[in-house]
Write a protein that holds these residues in place. Structure first.
Motif, PDB file in Angstrom:
ATOM      1  N   LEU A 189      47.419  37.827 104.501  1.00  0.00           N
ATOM      2  CA  LEU A 189      46.137  37.950 103.792  1.00  0.00           C
ATOM      3  C   LEU A 189      46.324  37.880 102.276  1.00  0.00           C
ATOM      4  N   THR A 190      47.409  38.472 101.783  1.00  0.00           N
ATOM      5  CA  THR A 190      47.665  38.438 100.340  1.00  0.00           C
ATOM      6  C   THR A 190      47.885  36.993  99.891  1.00  0.00           C
ATOM      7  N   ALA A 191      48.634  36.234 100.679  1.00  0.00           N
ATOM      8  CA  ALA A 191      48.884  34.826 100.339  1.00  0.00           C
ATOM      9  C   ALA A 191      47.576  34.033 100.347  1.00  0.00           C
ATOM     10  N   GLU A 192      46.738  34.299 101.347  1.00  0.00           N
ATOM     11  CA  GLU A 192      45.433  33.614 101.428  1.00  0.00           C
ATOM     12  C   GLU A 192      44.589  33.923 100.198  1.00  0.00           C
ATOM     13  N   MET A 193      44.594  35.205  99.818  1.00  0.00           N
ATOM     14  CA  MET A 193      43.778  35.629  98.680  1.00  0.00           C
ATOM     15  C   MET A 193      44.290  35.003  97.382  1.00  0.00           C
ATOM     16  N   GLU A 194      45.605  34.982  97.220  1.00  0.00           N
ATOM     17  CA  GLU A 194      46.178  34.386  96.007  1.00  0.00           C
ATOM     18  C   GLU A 194      45.849  32.902  95.926  1.00  0.00           C
ATOM     19  N   LYS A 195      45.860  32.244  97.066  1.00  0.00           N
ATOM     20  CA  LYS A 195      45.544  30.817  97.116  1.00  0.00           C
ATOM     21  C   LYS A 195      44.075  30.609  96.722  1.00  0.00           C
ATOM     22  N   ALA A 196      43.199  31.442  97.256  1.00  0.00           N
ATOM     23  CA  ALA A 196      41.766  31.319  96.954  1.00  0.00           C
ATOM     24  C   ALA A 196      41.513  31.550  95.470  1.00  0.00           C
ATOM     25  N   ILE A 197      42.206  32.533  94.883  1.00  0.00           N
ATOM     26  CA  ILE A 197      42.021  32.822  93.456  1.00  0.00           C
ATOM     27  C   ILE A 197      42.519  31.636  92.620  1.00  0.00           C
ATOM     28  N   ALA A 198      43.675  31.087  92.997  1.00  0.00           N
ATOM     29  CA  ALA A 198      44.244  29.955  92.246  1.00  0.00           C
ATOM     30  C   ALA A 198      43.334  28.733  92.312  1.00  0.00           C
ATOM     31  N   GLU A 199      42.632  28.579  93.447  1.00  0.00           N
ATOM     32  CA  GLU A 199      41.798  27.392  93.619  1.00  0.00           C
ATOM     33  C   GLU A 199      40.354  27.588  93.164  1.00  0.00           C
ATOM     34  N   ALA A 200      40.009  28.821  92.811  1.00  0.00           N
ATOM     35  CA  ALA A 200      38.619  29.105  92.437  1.00  0.00           C
ATOM     36  C   ALA A 200      38.276  28.415  91.120  1.00  0.00           C
ATOM     37  N   PRO A 201      37.050  27.886  91.044  1.00  0.00           N
ATOM     38  CA  PRO A 201      36.660  27.255  89.779  1.00  0.00           C
ATOM     39  C   PRO A 201      36.519  28.295  88.681  1.00  0.00           C
ATOM     40  N   GLU A 202      36.696  27.871  87.449  1.00  0.00           N
ATOM     41  CA  GLU A 202      36.554  28.802  86.328  1.00  0.00           C
ATOM     42  C   GLU A 202      35.100  29.232  86.187  1.00  0.00           C
ATOM     43  N   GLY A 203      34.905  30.337  85.483  1.00  0.00           N
ATOM     44  CA  GLY A 203      33.547  30.814  85.251  1.00  0.00           C
ATOM     45  C   GLY A 203      32.927  31.393  86.507  1.00  0.00           C
TER      46      GLY A 203
END
Ligand SMILES: [Fe+2]
Ligand SMILES: [Fe+2]
Length: 185
Positions: free
Chosen positions: A155-169
């Motif tokens: 789950l931590t890896a999934e969350m980190e991936k989602a944060i890295a891919e999230a658009p700015e703003g």
């Protein structure tokens, strides 16, 4: 697939370590909030992000793995387990509200402090009531610990991936006055 862990984590020790980590982050936030120092919003935001991510993973692994196993070995503790589930639901609701806003919003900071109080209460009940009962039960806390650790890693890896891919703003309440410096990434 989850990697093998060098040391076998005990379920209760693993969860207590999570609690301690979150408590420390909440304390740092409280100090900043009480200091009335200017320009600490980004720092507060980073603490909020870290706590919300950690709590989302923590509540999910408890709900998926620990709590069902606890219900199975503590059949007479339905009230205790129900209360824990209700407290998780309350925390998740507050986390969603906090994540929809930012540390630049005073009401969101207030919500975060209320979340700290609620988590404090919930953790206290796990430490003084649920965990001691589990220790005395037939639960194999080593085996559950292995499952918790593996799921936490996933789950931590999934969350980190989602944060890295999230658009700015991501946060509409972030003021653009300093050029709209992105908070994440
Ligand atoms: Fe919990
Ligand atoms: Fe917990």
């Amino acid at each position: 697939m989850a990697r093998a862990h060098p040391a076998t984590p005990d379920a209760i020790e693993l969860l207590k370590a999570d609690h301690a980590e979150v408590k420390e982050l909440f304390e740092e936030f409280k100090k900043l909030q009480e200091s009335d120092e200017e320009g600490t919003e980004d720092l507060k935001q980073a603490l909020m992000d870290a706590v919300c991510s950690a709590l989302k993973v923590h509540t999910q692994i408890e709900e998926e793995i620990l709590y069902p196993a606890a219900r199975a070995v503590l059949p007479d503790e339905e009230d205790l387990m129900n209360e824990a589930d209700v407290e998780h639901a309350g925390a998740k609701d507050l986390i969603a509200q906090i994540e929809a806003s930012s540390a630049y919003d005073a009401m969101t900071c207030a919500k975060f402090l209320v979340l700290a109080e609620q988590i404090d209460h919930h953790v206290e009940e796990e430490h003084t009531d649920m965990f001691p009962k589990l220790r005395k039960s037939t639960m194999d806390t080593k085996a559950i610990g292995v499952k918790l650790a593996a799921r936490k890693e996933e789950l931590t890896a999934e969350m980190e991936k989602a944060i890295a891919e999230a658009p700015e703003g991501l946060r509409p309440s972030m003021p653009p006055k300093d050029g709209g410096r992105p908070l994440r990434g």
